[in-house]
Scaffold this motif. Structure first.
Motif, PDB file in Angstrom:
ATOM      1  N   LEU A   1       0.822  -1.207   0.000  1.00 36.48           N
ATOM      2  CA  LEU A   1       0.000   0.000   0.000  1.00 36.48           C
ATOM      3  C   LEU A   1       0.862   1.266   0.000  1.00 36.48           C
ATOM      4  O   LEU A   1       0.444   2.308  -0.520  1.00 36.48           O
ATOM      5  CB  LEU A   1      -0.927   0.003   1.213  1.00 36.48           C
ATOM      6  CG  LEU A   1      -1.923  -1.169   1.286  1.00 36.48           C
ATOM      7  CD1 LEU A   1      -2.733  -1.090   2.578  1.00 36.48           C
ATOM      8  CD2 LEU A   1      -2.855  -1.176   0.089  1.00 36.48           C
TER       9      LEU A   1
ATOM     10  N   ASN B   1      -6.470   4.032  -2.314  1.00 30.38           N
ATOM     11  CA  ASN B   1      -5.687   4.849  -1.392  1.00 30.38           C
ATOM     12  C   ASN B   1      -6.359   6.212  -1.253  1.00 30.38           C
ATOM     13  O   ASN B   1      -5.928   7.197  -1.840  1.00 30.38           O
ATOM     14  CB  ASN B   1      -4.248   4.991  -1.904  1.00 30.38           C
ATOM     15  CG  ASN B   1      -3.340   5.646  -0.885  1.00 30.38           C
ATOM     16  OD1 ASN B   1      -3.651   5.703   0.306  1.00 30.38           O
ATOM     17  ND2 ASN B   1      -2.207   6.154  -1.338  1.00 30.38           N
TER      18      ASN B   1
ATOM     19  N   PRO C   1      -7.109   3.630   3.443  1.00 32.07           N
ATOM     20  CA  PRO C   1      -7.480   2.644   2.428  1.00 32.07           C
ATOM     21  C   PRO C   1      -8.964   2.280   2.474  1.00 32.07           C
ATOM     22  O   PRO C   1      -9.509   2.027   3.551  1.00 32.07           O
ATOM     23  CB  PRO C   1      -6.612   1.424   2.783  1.00 32.07           C
ATOM     24  CG  PRO C   1      -5.501   1.963   3.628  1.00 32.07           C
ATOM     25  CD  PRO C   1      -6.086   3.121   4.375  1.00 32.07           C
TER      26      PRO C   1
END
Length: 218
Positions: A163, A189, A194
């Protein structure tokens, strides 16, 4: 018997991929234009357009065409975007991403897979905006950030390091969970952190290093 691969490719798109709600015209075009049979190991080439995952070696396999279509549609890669692919495999999905994106950076644990995929793309003139690197996703790192990340192997839980490589507003496709009840998800994102969208259930081989640790009952 000689197989008409071009016809088989069109049939795959119309009878397998499109009925599974893959309707994005750019995605369907990529699946029609990239010759999947050129990326399948010779022993399984006759099954290149079958509704089946095909073994590549090292315990890895090509996804079913319908799953590849859903992956590409979920990521919604645009022409000006940069993509990171984790797990090059045969290079087929890499080539499809290359048709959709501005640039693709693909990392692959097995050097022979990386070399073979690079050779296939270059031979077909599809490697101009694709860079393939032999690396382990769990030790590799980069300061670069990507608009989209495509993870081609399953994970028990989404690694935070993946991520970190997303740009704000970027999205990541990954299959998570424990076989056989795995879930394909799209992670966005967003500003507030998230956001995870559940896409469909599937079953995929784990990325090396991402499988659940065996639990022993005493």
């Amino acid at each position: 018997m000689t197989i008409d691969y071009a016809k088989a490719r069109e049939t795959m798109v119309e009878q397998q991929v499109r009925p599974w709600d893959v309707l994005d015209a750019r995605v369907l075009d990529a699946l029609v234009m990239v010759p999947r049979d050129a990326f399948v190991p010779s022993a399984h080439r006759a099954l290149a357009y079958a509704d089946a995952a095909l073994p590549l070696g090292h315990g890895e396999s090509m996804m079913k065409p319908v799953v590849e279509g859903r992956v590409l549609q979920a990521l919604d890669v645009q022409a000006g975007e940069d993509v990171l692919e984790i797990g090059t495999g045969s290079g087929f999905l890499t080539a499809c991403l290359g048709r959709l994106a501005r640039e693709v950076h693909s990392i692959e644990l097995h050097a022979e897979f990386a070399d073979a995929a690079r050779a296939r793309l270059d031979t077909m003139g599809l490697g101009g905006n694709v860079r393939i690197e032999a690396a382990d996703a769990f030790s590799w790192d980069t300061d670069r950030r990507y608009d989209a990340i495509c993870v081609t192997g399953a994970v028990e839980a989404i690694p935070p390091r993946f991520l970190q490589w997303l740009r704000p507003g970027g999205r990541l496709f990954v299959v998570r969970g424990v076989a056989p009840a795995m879930e394909a998800v799209l992670v966005r994102n967003d500003v507030n952190g998230p956001g995870i969208e559940s896409l469909f259930e599937t079953d995929l081989n784990y990325l090396a290093g991402a499988a659940p640790v065996a639990k022993f009952d005493f």
